[in-house]
Write a protein that holds these residues in place. Sequence first.
Motif, PDB file in Angstrom:
ATOM      1  N   ALA A   1     -22.104  14.120 -21.175  1.00 43.94           N
ATOM      2  CA  ALA A   1     -23.127  13.457 -21.983  1.00 43.94           C
ATOM      3  C   ALA A   1     -22.500  12.533 -23.020  1.00 43.94           C
ATOM      4  O   ALA A   1     -22.951  11.392 -23.211  1.00 43.94           O
ATOM      5  CB  ALA A   1     -24.005  14.503 -22.665  1.00 43.94           C
ATOM      6  N   ASN A   2     -21.448  13.000 -23.677  1.00 45.06           N
ATOM      7  CA  ASN A   2     -20.792  12.186 -24.693  1.00 45.06           C
ATOM      8  C   ASN A   2     -20.181  10.925 -24.087  1.00 45.06           C
ATOM      9  O   ASN A   2     -20.223   9.841 -24.683  1.00 45.06           O
ATOM     10  CB  ASN A   2     -19.700  12.990 -25.410  1.00 45.06           C
ATOM     11  CG  ASN A   2     -20.267  14.101 -26.266  1.00 45.06           C
ATOM     12  OD1 ASN A   2     -21.457  14.126 -26.580  1.00 45.06           O
ATOM     13  ND2 ASN A   2     -19.421  15.045 -26.645  1.00 45.06           N
TER      14      ASN A   2
ATOM     15  N   TYR B   1     -28.265   1.003 -23.297  1.00 43.81           N
ATOM     16  CA  TYR B   1     -28.631   2.183 -22.510  1.00 43.81           C
ATOM     17  C   TYR B   1     -29.488   1.812 -21.301  1.00 43.81           C
ATOM     18  O   TYR B   1     -30.370   2.557 -20.886  1.00 43.81           O
ATOM     19  CB  TYR B   1     -29.302   3.229 -23.406  1.00 43.81           C
ATOM     20  CG  TYR B   1     -28.353   3.649 -24.499  1.00 43.81           C
ATOM     21  CD1 TYR B   1     -27.452   4.683 -24.304  1.00 43.81           C
ATOM     22  CD2 TYR B   1     -28.300   2.952 -25.706  1.00 43.81           C
ATOM     23  CE1 TYR B   1     -26.524   5.014 -25.271  1.00 43.81           C
ATOM     24  CE2 TYR B   1     -27.373   3.272 -26.686  1.00 43.81           C
ATOM     25  CZ  TYR B   1     -26.486   4.318 -26.464  1.00 43.81           C
ATOM     26  OH  TYR B   1     -25.550   4.636 -27.428  1.00 43.81           O
ATOM     27  N   PHE B   2     -29.165   0.640 -20.714  1.00 37.38           N
ATOM     28  CA  PHE B   2     -29.813   0.137 -19.496  1.00 37.38           C
ATOM     29  C   PHE B   2     -31.313  -0.096 -19.679  1.00 37.38           C
ATOM     30  O   PHE B   2     -32.054  -0.161 -18.700  1.00 37.38           O
ATOM     31  CB  PHE B   2     -29.585   1.077 -18.316  1.00 37.38           C
ATOM     32  CG  PHE B   2     -28.187   1.033 -17.742  1.00 37.38           C
ATOM     33  CD1 PHE B   2     -27.220   0.205 -18.250  1.00 37.38           C
ATOM     34  CD2 PHE B   2     -27.867   1.852 -16.669  1.00 37.38           C
ATOM     35  CE1 PHE B   2     -25.938   0.180 -17.709  1.00 37.38           C
ATOM     36  CE2 PHE B   2     -26.581   1.828 -16.115  1.00 37.38           C
ATOM     37  CZ  PHE B   2     -25.606   0.995 -16.633  1.00 37.38           C
ATOM     38  N   GLN B   3     -31.769  -0.228 -20.904  1.00 35.42           N
ATOM     39  CA  GLN B   3     -33.198  -0.363 -21.154  1.00 35.42           C
ATOM     40  C   GLN B   3     -33.625  -1.827 -21.168  1.00 35.42           C
ATOM     41  O   GLN B   3     -32.926  -2.697 -21.678  1.00 35.42           O
ATOM     42  CB  GLN B   3     -33.569   0.267 -22.501  1.00 35.42           C
ATOM     43  CG  GLN B   3     -33.326   1.757 -22.568  1.00 35.42           C
ATOM     44  CD  GLN B   3     -33.595   2.293 -23.953  1.00 35.42           C
ATOM     45  OE1 GLN B   3     -34.581   2.989 -24.177  1.00 35.42           O
ATOM     46  NE2 GLN B   3     -32.723   1.993 -24.898  1.00 35.42           N
ATOM     47  N   LEU B   4     -34.800  -2.071 -20.623  1.00 37.50           N
ATOM     48  CA  LEU B   4     -35.456  -3.367 -20.701  1.00 37.50           C
ATOM     49  C   LEU B   4     -36.746  -3.159 -21.487  1.00 37.50           C
ATOM     50  O   LEU B   4     -37.621  -2.410 -21.062  1.00 37.50           O
ATOM     51  CB  LEU B   4     -35.749  -3.896 -19.296  1.00 37.50           C
ATOM     52  CG  LEU B   4     -36.337  -5.294 -19.149  1.00 37.50           C
ATOM     53  CD1 LEU B   4     -36.083  -5.812 -17.730  1.00 37.50           C
ATOM     54  CD2 LEU B   4     -37.838  -5.336 -19.416  1.00 37.50           C
TER      55      LEU B   4
ATOM     56  N   ALA C   1     -28.622  11.278 -29.143  1.00 29.87           N
ATOM     57  CA  ALA C   1     -27.771  12.042 -28.232  1.00 29.87           C
ATOM     58  C   ALA C   1     -28.285  11.858 -26.817  1.00 29.87           C
ATOM     59  O   ALA C   1     -29.419  11.425 -26.597  1.00 29.87           O
ATOM     60  CB  ALA C   1     -27.769  13.523 -28.607  1.00 29.87           C
ATOM     61  N   ILE C   2     -27.429  12.167 -25.873  1.00 31.85           N
ATOM     62  CA  ILE C   2     -27.816  12.211 -24.467  1.00 31.85           C
ATOM     63  C   ILE C   2     -27.569  13.628 -23.973  1.00 31.85           C
ATOM     64  O   ILE C   2     -26.551  14.246 -24.315  1.00 31.85           O
ATOM     65  CB  ILE C   2     -27.021  11.184 -23.637  1.00 31.85           C
ATOM     66  CG1 ILE C   2     -27.556   9.776 -23.898  1.00 31.85           C
ATOM     67  CG2 ILE C   2     -27.069  11.510 -22.148  1.00 31.85           C
ATOM     68  CD1 ILE C   2     -26.841   8.686 -23.139  1.00 31.85           C
TER      69      ILE C   2
ATOM     70  N   LEU D   1     -30.824  12.926 -19.597  1.00 33.55           N
ATOM     71  CA  LEU D   1     -32.066  12.769 -20.358  1.00 33.55           C
ATOM     72  C   LEU D   1     -31.739  12.213 -21.737  1.00 33.55           C
ATOM     73  O   LEU D   1     -30.760  12.627 -22.362  1.00 33.55           O
ATOM     74  CB  LEU D   1     -32.786  14.111 -20.527  1.00 33.55           C
ATOM     75  CG  LEU D   1     -33.104  14.925 -19.273  1.00 33.55           C
ATOM     76  CD1 LEU D   1     -32.046  16.000 -19.063  1.00 33.55           C
ATOM     77  CD2 LEU D   1     -34.475  15.550 -19.365  1.00 33.55           C
ATOM     78  N   PHE D   2     -32.556  11.286 -22.206  1.00 31.36           N
ATOM     79  CA  PHE D   2     -32.423  10.821 -23.583  1.00 31.36           C
ATOM     80  C   PHE D   2     -33.723  10.170 -24.032  1.00 31.36           C
ATOM     81  O   PHE D   2     -34.563   9.776 -23.219  1.00 31.36           O
ATOM     82  CB  PHE D   2     -31.247   9.851 -23.757  1.00 31.36           C
ATOM     83  CG  PHE D   2     -31.377   8.529 -23.053  1.00 31.36           C
ATOM     84  CD1 PHE D   2     -31.880   7.413 -23.712  1.00 31.36           C
ATOM     85  CD2 PHE D   2     -30.967   8.386 -21.730  1.00 31.36           C
ATOM     86  CE1 PHE D   2     -31.975   6.180 -23.079  1.00 31.36           C
ATOM     87  CE2 PHE D   2     -31.060   7.159 -21.091  1.00 31.36           C
ATOM     88  CZ  PHE D   2     -31.569   6.053 -21.765  1.00 31.36           C
ATOM     89  N   GLU D   3     -33.872  10.074 -25.338  1.00 33.62           N
ATOM     90  CA  GLU D   3     -35.047   9.442 -25.933  1.00 33.62           C
ATOM     91  C   GLU D   3     -34.575   8.357 -26.892  1.00 33.62           C
ATOM     92  O   GLU D   3     -33.626   8.560 -27.648  1.00 33.62           O
ATOM     93  CB  GLU D   3     -35.891  10.466 -26.676  1.00 33.62           C
ATOM     94  CG  GLU D   3     -37.127   9.880 -27.355  1.00 33.62           C
ATOM     95  CD  GLU D   3     -38.011  10.933 -27.995  1.00 33.62           C
ATOM     96  OE1 GLU D   3     -38.322  10.798 -29.195  1.00 33.62           O
ATOM     97  OE2 GLU D   3     -38.381  11.900 -27.285  1.00 33.62           O
TER      98      GLU D   3
END
Length: 220
Positions: free
Chosen positions: A85-86, A97-100, A115-116, A128-130
């Motif tokens: 995760a780290n 974080y690969f977000q669009l 955190a992831i 999983l992450f938010e």
Amino acid sequence: MSFKRTVLKAGAAIAALLACTVPASVHPHVFAEARLDVVLGPDHQTVKALRHLWRFDDLFSSTVLMEFDANADLKLDAAELQEVANTIHASLADFNYFQLVTVDGKDVKMKPPAAIMANFENNQLIILFESEPETPIQLAGDIRLGVYDPTFYTAIDFTEDANMAVEGLPSSCVRTVIRPDPDAALAENQQTLTEAFFNDPAGTDMSKIFATKLELKCHA
């Protein structure tokens, strides 16, 4: 230092996930099924957070197991999963974080996730992450949310429209899942695609035009 070299320092398995590619091999090598849950604010008038779940393919998951199983017991314990995760958390930072996330075509700044979490279930790695926008996104205009890998190395796919979910969406908004046709996407974006894209797509951040997107069209 390039992203690939940074990731290689953290572990060969995560490098395989996120390594930069050369033009001749701009094809996905790692596959993941995704779920995106859009969290609305208490008044259901803003997007408060995005919750991501990525479930990776068996081959990549087994590679991660081999690389991070420090005690060689053929499983990942809590400490080993934390290391996974780290590593991913640090590796994805330069790529949002690969977000669009856009509103009326303009990028929205997102806070890095605190955190992831990593899990290993049925021989598959699950991440999983938010994340939250720097300021809550008002449900107005054309909001588009998705996931894409700018290196073209990882295919993160929403296999069902229901895997892009938003609970409590007000009646003033219409939810649509957009799955671009690659040929149509190229044609529609011909004016903005540079020679660099065709020579080395992995270096242009244009893979977003092929990404599956959750569109929320809202009116006052």
